[in-house]
Design a protein around this motif. Structure first.
Motif, short mmCIF file in Angstrom:
data_model
loop_
_atom_site.label_atom_id
_atom_site.label_comp_id
_atom_site.label_asym_id
_atom_site.label_seq_id
_atom_site.Cartn_x
_atom_site.Cartn_y
_atom_site.Cartn_z
N SER A 148 62.30 76.73 9.80
CA SER A 148 62.49 75.44 9.14
C SER A 148 63.83 75.47 8.42
N GLY A 149 64.27 74.29 8.00
CA GLY A 149 65.48 74.19 7.19
C GLY A 149 66.73 73.79 7.93
N GLY A 150 66.62 73.56 9.23
CA GLY A 150 67.79 73.14 9.98
C GLY A 150 68.13 71.69 9.73
N GLY A 151 69.18 71.24 10.41
CA GLY A 151 69.57 69.84 10.26
C GLY A 151 71.05 69.65 10.48
N LEU A 152 71.54 68.53 9.99
CA LEU A 152 72.95 68.15 10.12
C LEU A 152 73.67 68.39 8.81
N VAL A 153 74.82 69.05 8.89
CA VAL A 153 75.60 69.33 7.69
C VAL A 153 77.08 69.17 8.03
N SER A 154 77.88 68.80 7.07
CA SER A 154 79.32 68.67 7.27
C SER A 154 79.98 70.04 7.22
N ALA A 155 81.11 70.14 7.87
CA ALA A 155 81.87 71.39 7.85
C ALA A 155 82.16 71.79 6.40
N GLY A 156 82.01 73.08 6.15
CA GLY A 156 82.17 73.59 4.80
C GLY A 156 80.88 73.61 3.99
N GLY A 157 79.86 72.99 4.50
CA GLY A 157 78.59 72.93 3.79
C GLY A 157 77.72 74.15 4.02
N SER A 158 76.51 74.08 3.46
CA SER A 158 75.57 75.20 3.51
C SER A 158 74.20 74.73 3.95
N LEU A 159 73.46 75.65 4.54
CA LEU A 159 72.06 75.45 4.87
C LEU A 159 71.32 76.76 4.66
N ARG A 160 70.05 76.66 4.33
CA ARG A 160 69.21 77.85 4.28
C ARG A 160 68.06 77.67 5.25
N THR A 189 58.07 85.67 4.64
CA THR A 189 59.14 84.76 5.02
C THR A 189 60.48 85.48 5.04
N VAL A 190 61.29 85.11 6.01
CA VAL A 190 62.66 85.59 6.12
C VAL A 190 63.59 84.39 6.00
N TYR A 191 64.75 84.62 5.42
CA TYR A 191 65.69 83.54 5.17
C TYR A 191 67.05 83.86 5.80
N LEU A 192 67.78 82.80 6.08
CA LEU A 192 69.18 82.94 6.47
C LEU A 192 69.97 81.90 5.69
N GLN A 193 70.71 82.37 4.72
CA GLN A 193 71.59 81.49 3.95
C GLN A 193 72.92 81.40 4.68
N MET A 194 73.31 80.19 5.02
CA MET A 194 74.55 79.99 5.78
C MET A 194 75.50 79.14 4.95
N ASN A 195 76.66 79.71 4.64
CA ASN A 195 77.67 79.04 3.85
C ASN A 195 78.94 78.85 4.68
N SER A 196 79.81 77.98 4.20
CA SER A 196 81.09 77.73 4.88
C SER A 196 80.90 77.46 6.36
N LEU A 197 79.95 76.61 6.65
CA LEU A 197 79.64 76.32 8.05
C LEU A 197 80.78 75.57 8.72
N ASN A 198 80.95 75.84 10.00
CA ASN A 198 81.96 75.14 10.79
C ASN A 198 81.32 74.67 12.09
#
Length: 123
Positions: free
Chosen positions: A7-19, A78-87
């Motif tokens: 869970s936690g996916g979606g649409l994000v702008s470049a430079g944004g973050s998702l977990r 639960t396992v997490y993936l924090q994603m920052n500075s997305l491109n």
């Protein structure tokens, strides 16, 4: 057997973050080392990040180093993936997976997979 649901996916702008989160059921997650993989359209599935059973060791693909962080909470299964500075190159379906072989980046040793979740990074 263990069942995995991302869970936690979606649409994000470049430079944004998702977990991203990966919730396990059916068996204790502490039994397994865990990994995150991704598959972009028209490309092969590739390793992104992995974590040992205890969480004491983590390992990353070069593309993820310094931007992504994998973690786990065995009490919450639960396992997490924090994603920052997305491109935009991070756009893909992301999968969590479980293996009894810690430290592996190879898809072939991961015996349990979630259904995947889409991450789209807009420019």
């Amino acid at each position: 057997q263990v069942q995995l649901v991302e869970s936690g996916g979606g649409l994000v702008s470049a430079g944004g973050s998702l977990r991203l989160s990966c919730a396990a059921s059916g068996r204790s997650l502490s039994t397994y080392a865990m990994g995150w993989f991704r598959q972009a359209p028209g490309k092969e599935r590739e390793f992104v990040a992995g974590i040992s059973r205890s969480g004491g060791s983590t390992y990353y693909a070069d593309s993820a180093k310094g931007r992504f962080a994998i973690s786990r909470d065995n009490a919450k299964n639960t396992v997490y993936l924090q994603m920052n500075s997305l491109n935009p190159e991070d756009t893909a379906d992301y999968y969590c997976a479980a293996t009894v072989l810690s430290g592996s980046t190879s898809l072939s040793v991961y015996g349990y997979w979630g259904q995947g979740i889409q991450v789209t990074v807009s420019s």
